[in-house]
Design a protein around this motif. Structure first.
Motif, mmCIF file in Angstrom:
data_model
loop_
_atom_site.group_PDB
_atom_site.id
_atom_site.type_symbol
_atom_site.label_atom_id
_atom_site.label_comp_id
_atom_site.label_asym_id
_atom_site.label_seq_id
_atom_site.Cartn_x
_atom_site.Cartn_y
_atom_site.Cartn_z
ATOM 1 N N ARG A 32 -15.020 -41.177 82.232
ATOM 2 C CA ARG A 32 -16.364 -41.521 82.677
ATOM 3 C C ARG A 32 -16.277 -42.706 83.634
ATOM 4 O O ARG A 32 -15.185 -43.223 83.875
ATOM 5 C CB ARG A 32 -17.253 -41.857 81.489
ATOM 6 C CG ARG A 32 -16.810 -43.095 80.726
ATOM 7 C CD ARG A 32 -17.668 -43.334 79.500
ATOM 8 N NE ARG A 32 -17.354 -42.409 78.432
ATOM 9 C CZ ARG A 32 -18.239 -41.928 77.586
ATOM 10 N NH1 ARG A 32 -19.518 -42.237 77.715
ATOM 11 N NH2 ARG A 32 -17.874 -41.119 76.615
ATOM 12 N N LYS A 66 -18.140 -39.626 89.880
ATOM 13 C CA LYS A 66 -19.197 -39.125 88.991
ATOM 14 C C LYS A 66 -20.041 -38.068 89.701
ATOM 15 O O LYS A 66 -20.361 -37.022 89.122
ATOM 16 C CB LYS A 66 -20.081 -40.271 88.521
ATOM 17 C CG LYS A 66 -21.208 -39.817 87.587
ATOM 18 C CD LYS A 66 -22.067 -40.988 87.118
ATOM 19 C CE LYS A 66 -23.187 -40.489 86.207
ATOM 20 N NZ LYS A 66 -24.042 -41.591 85.714
ATOM 21 N N ILE A 83 -19.877 -36.967 82.832
ATOM 22 C CA ILE A 83 -18.857 -37.389 81.862
ATOM 23 C C ILE A 83 -17.885 -36.239 81.634
ATOM 24 O O ILE A 83 -18.297 -35.112 81.352
ATOM 25 C CB ILE A 83 -19.504 -37.806 80.522
ATOM 26 C CG1 ILE A 83 -20.436 -39.009 80.737
ATOM 27 C CG2 ILE A 83 -18.440 -38.133 79.485
ATOM 28 C CD1 ILE A 83 -21.253 -39.366 79.514
#
Length: 224
Positions: A32, A66, A83
């Motif tokens: 993450r 991300k 994630i």
């Protein structure tokens, strides 16, 4: 403190340390924002190869990574939370932390044998170069953002290969098919990146027949 109490305390301490270790391993298996290291580099490399990520391969999970993960998750029907947990790791074809090299080897061998079965079903009787080419098409699809991101996902994609629907995928491959699959997995691509092939004598698909053929090997025509 008596000996019995000391032993009981030590047992509790060991259990607590074991729980921490297991928790740490589980956390390490999730990537993450803020994560860094070789696993993030692998993640970035895969996402960049498939066209999701445009940043540098620096091993730092930032906002760009991300964003790429979210795009990948949306494309593959996963929860788009940015994630990289177990489901996303699996879709990416990444070995989660704590996995053994033996497990990784088993995955590789499984992909090799499945690819060889596809080659045998689709191209037995074709020249050796043509068998490698069929395997290469599968691997080119794995690399492409237009297709599933695993060998099994590409092969078993609905309607992708006739040998899956007619059961020939379950035939035992010969040594030539296995060798062709291995050569393709090692980087040999006679098609130069083609994503499709067909047999002009058997295909009635108008879309395929309308595409410019880049090369012919044996009975198959290849195009991108």
């Amino acid at each position: 403190m008596g000996k019995t109490n000391v032993k009981a305390w030590l047992r509790l301490a060991l259990i607590f340390m074991l729980c921490l270790s297991i928790s740490g391993a589980a956390m390490a298996a999730t990537l993450r924002v803020g994560s860094s290291g070789e696993e993030v580099k692998t993640l970035q490399t895969k996402l960049k190869r498939w066209g999701y990520y445009t940043g540098s391969i620096d091993g730092v999970f930032g906002s760009g990574t991300k964003k790429a993960v979210i795009a990948f998750q949306k494309k593959n029907g996963l929860t788009p939370d940015g994630i990289v947990g177990p489901a996303t790791l699996k879709a990416l074809g990444m070995q989660s932390s704590g996995g053994s090299s033996a497990s990784s080897g088993s995955n590789t061998n499984g992909n090799l044998y499945l690819l060889a079965r596809l080659v045998y079903g689709e191209a037995r009787g074709e020249p050796y170069k043509g068998q490698v080419a069929v395997a290469a098409v599968v691997l080119n699809r794995v690399k492409s953002s237009k297709f599933p991101n695993s060998v099994s996902g590409v092969i078993y994609q609905s309607g992708a290969f006739s040998v899956v629907s007619d059961g020939q995928i379950n035939l035992t491959p010969d040594e030539t098919a296995i060798k062709a699959a291995r050569d393709a997995m090692n980087g040999y691509d006679p098609t130069n990146g083609c994503l499709y092939y067909y047999n002009p004598a058997k295909t009635t698909n108008k879309w395929m027949l309308s595409k410019p053929v880049l090369l012919r090997i044996g009975n198959h025509a290849f195009f991108k």
